[in-house]
Design an enzyme around this catalytic site. Structure first.
Site, mmCIF file in Angstrom:
data_model
loop_
_atom_site.group_PDB
_atom_site.id
_atom_site.type_symbol
_atom_site.label_atom_id
_atom_site.label_comp_id
_atom_site.label_asym_id
_atom_site.label_seq_id
_atom_site.Cartn_x
_atom_site.Cartn_y
_atom_site.Cartn_z
ATOM 1 N N LYS A 87 -26.269 26.461 8.458
ATOM 2 C CA LYS A 87 -27.827 25.687 7.487
ATOM 3 C C LYS A 87 -27.086 24.786 6.844
ATOM 4 O O LYS A 87 -26.377 25.276 6.150
ATOM 5 C CB LYS A 87 -28.436 26.224 6.731
ATOM 6 C CG LYS A 87 -29.826 25.047 6.980
ATOM 7 C CD LYS A 87 -30.382 25.234 6.035
ATOM 8 C CE LYS A 87 -31.428 24.017 5.481
ATOM 9 N NZ LYS A 87 -31.706 24.528 3.958
ATOM 10 N N LYS A 147 -27.123 21.907 0.192
ATOM 11 C CA LYS A 147 -26.413 21.810 -0.577
ATOM 12 C C LYS A 147 -26.069 23.370 -1.555
ATOM 13 O O LYS A 147 -24.881 22.836 -2.233
ATOM 14 C CB LYS A 147 -27.709 20.991 -2.385
ATOM 15 C CG LYS A 147 -28.115 19.739 -2.306
ATOM 16 C CD LYS A 147 -29.274 19.023 -2.285
ATOM 17 C CE LYS A 147 -30.377 20.133 -1.550
ATOM 18 N NZ LYS A 147 -31.409 18.656 -1.802
ATOM 19 N N LYS A 204 -33.340 34.887 -2.942
ATOM 20 C CA LYS A 204 -33.107 34.878 -4.306
ATOM 21 C C LYS A 204 -32.423 36.315 -5.122
ATOM 22 O O LYS A 204 -31.485 36.681 -6.005
ATOM 23 C CB LYS A 204 -33.845 34.123 -5.024
ATOM 24 C CG LYS A 204 -33.066 33.489 -6.507
ATOM 25 C CD LYS A 204 -33.394 32.493 -6.743
ATOM 26 C CE LYS A 204 -32.644 31.971 -7.929
ATOM 27 N NZ LYS A 204 -32.631 30.961 -8.754
HETATM 28 N N1 AQP Z 1 -29.618 21.492 7.175
HETATM 29 C C1 AQP Z 1 -30.794 21.117 7.091
HETATM 30 N N2 AQP Z 1 -31.304 20.820 8.662
HETATM 31 C C2 AQP Z 1 -32.453 20.815 8.798
HETATM 32 N N3 AQP Z 1 -33.795 20.104 7.769
HETATM 33 C C3 AQP Z 1 -33.694 20.013 6.400
HETATM 34 N N4 AQP Z 1 -33.243 19.905 5.297
HETATM 35 C C4 AQP Z 1 -32.716 20.418 4.362
HETATM 36 N N5 AQP Z 1 -31.892 21.126 5.466
HETATM 37 C C5 AQP Z 1 -31.359 21.061 6.506
HETATM 38 C C6 AQP Z 1 -34.972 19.643 5.344
HETATM 39 O O1 AQP Z 1 -35.104 18.445 4.253
HETATM 40 C C7 AQP Z 1 -36.493 18.542 3.787
HETATM 41 C C8 AQP Z 1 -35.919 18.626 1.997
HETATM 42 O O2 AQP Z 1 -36.095 19.843 1.642
HETATM 43 P P1 AQP Z 1 -35.366 20.162 1.025
HETATM 44 O O3 AQP Z 1 -36.199 19.237 -0.480
HETATM 45 O O4 AQP Z 1 -36.400 21.517 0.196
HETATM 46 O O5 AQP Z 1 -34.443 20.052 0.028
HETATM 47 P P2 AQP Z 1 -33.714 21.352 0.416
HETATM 48 O O6 AQP Z 1 -33.952 21.872 1.978
HETATM 49 O O7 AQP Z 1 -33.498 22.676 -0.922
HETATM 50 O O8 AQP Z 1 -32.636 21.071 0.644
HETATM 51 P P3 AQP Z 1 -31.146 22.149 0.647
HETATM 52 O O9 AQP Z 1 -30.013 21.079 0.760
HETATM 53 O O10 AQP Z 1 -30.925 23.855 1.352
HETATM 54 O O11 AQP Z 1 -31.588 22.493 -0.970
HETATM 55 P P4 AQP Z 1 -30.913 23.930 -1.298
HETATM 56 O O12 AQP Z 1 -29.812 24.364 -1.303
HETATM 57 O O13 AQP Z 1 -31.514 23.275 -2.638
HETATM 58 O O14 AQP Z 1 -31.563 24.766 -0.992
HETATM 59 C C9 AQP Z 1 -36.782 20.059 4.160
HETATM 60 O O15 AQP Z 1 -38.090 19.153 4.697
HETATM 61 C C10 AQP Z 1 -35.806 20.583 4.778
HETATM 62 O O16 AQP Z 1 -36.897 21.574 5.942
#
Ligand code: AQP
Length: 313
Positions: free
Chosen positions: A191, A194, A112
């Site tokens: 990866k 969102k 960030k």
């Molecule tokens: N691309 C990915 N591959 C494998 N695992 C993933 N996870 C997320 N994206 C991938 C896993 O999903 C779980 C929930 O994650 P979170 O609630 O922390 O959401 P996140 O990782 O923040 O998902 P995003 O889409 O990557 O959100 P942003 O963009 O906001 O950071 C976790 O176990 C995560 O590892």
């Protein structure tokens, strides 16, 4: 006695297939063998979602997703993080034994700052809240995607530090990351996330899935579009894909059509169930209420032991 498993997902937006293969599928596959604590990590979501209606909707949708993907609330303790005030209480105690330079090394925070953004205190302290989420339940394993590995390591370090200072109190958790799905790639090969806008929605309409798949970035240098194949491998084995990719060398549109069809066939039954739950919101309310009652008792018992250990009782 079964070993304990804890994990959770932040209600920050629409679930994508990275969340499913990286996390939710493991929870479903392990629910018979572990005593599972699966939360909707809504306090964490506050670092990014600051619209009350959107947050409520996201909390509902994550719970509905868990159920639609096959988590059985009779086997799994499903709960909302913010129902457990002791997560915040433990975070404060852990903050007091954690140094600023240690948390400054956390990747989510560093990213960030590297992107020129000002991090909130909440984002900075996110790993400590996650540590509390984990340690309160003494899990043996924490199934997560590879992006969360460092946070589980922070939980391990902090548990060891606490135990050294105040005596054996916490179990040291292990991250559980599957090699095949630890990093699910998005439509641009990075990866799936969102925040990168490169997702394939888990419960999108057929049109949304088609649109996302057609948007997968390909280059024309080889017979096999690498990004299409990497995502396709989540839905079919390499042996199943071999004849398809052999017969369609260089035909990227045909391969994308086949991938979209496979995604829809795979997701279809879960999406139907998701839509049924959307039409009957009481299912979600009942599950979270029942889960919350059981989990609260356990979390409070652990917190009482923590307070005693540190001298706050
Ligand atoms: N691309 C990915 N591959 C494998 N695992 C993933 N996870 C997320 N994206 C991938 C896993 O999903 C779980 C929930 O994650 P979170 O609630 O922390 O959401 P996140 O990782 O923040 O998902 P995003 O889409 O990557 O959100 P942003 O963009 O906001 O950071 C976790 O176990 C995560 O590892």
């Amino acid at each position: 006695m079964k070993k304990i498993l804890l994990s959770g997902i932040q209600p920050t937006g629409d679930m994508h297939i990275g969340n499913y293969f990286g996390a939710i599928k493991q929870f479903v596959d392990m629910q018979d063998d572990y005593e599972c604590y699966i939360m909707v990590a809504d306090l964490h979501a506050l670092t990014t979602v600051q619209d009350a209606d959107a947050l409520r909707k996201n909390i509902f949708n994550v719970t509905a997703t868990y159920l639609a993907c096959g988590l059985d609330p009779k086997k799994v303790h499903l709960f909302q993080q913010s129902d457990m005030s002791v997560h915040g209480e433990l975070t404060w105690i852990l903050n007091c034994i954690t140094t600023m330079p240690y948390l400054e090394r956390a990747v989510a925070y560093k990213d960030k700052v590297a992107n020129g953004k000002e991090a909130s205190v909440g984002l900075f302290d996110y790993p400590m809240l996650m540590t509390s989420d984990i340690l309160l339940y003494d899990p043996a394993v924490v199934p997560v995607g590879a992006d969360q590995k460092q946070h589980v390591e922070i939980a391990r370090d902090t548990a060891e530090k606490f135990n050294r200072i105040w005596g054996e109190t916490f179990t040291i958790p292990e991250p559980l990351i599957l090699e095949s799905t630890g990093i699910v790639p998005g439509i641009d090969g990075r990866k799936m996330s969102k925040s990168y806008g490169n997702t394939i929605p888990l419960f999108g309409s057929d049109e949304e899935i088609d649109k996302a798949v057609m948007g997968i970035v390909t280059d024309s240098s080889g017979d096999v579009p690498a990004n299409v194949y990497a995502i396709h491998k989540l839905f079919k084995t390499e042996a199943e894909l071999a004849p398809l990719y052999e017969a369609n060398k260089g035909k990227y549109k045909a391969l994308k059509d086949a991938l979209a069809a496979d995604i829809k066939a795979f997701i279809g039954p879960m999406r139907d169930r998701y839509e049924e739950i959307q039409a009957n919101p009481k299912i979600v309310e009942d599950v979270l209420r029942a889960g919350g009652t059981v989990v609260k008792a356990r979390a409070q018992t652990k917190m009482a032991a923590v307070k005693k250990a540190v001298g706050l009782n």
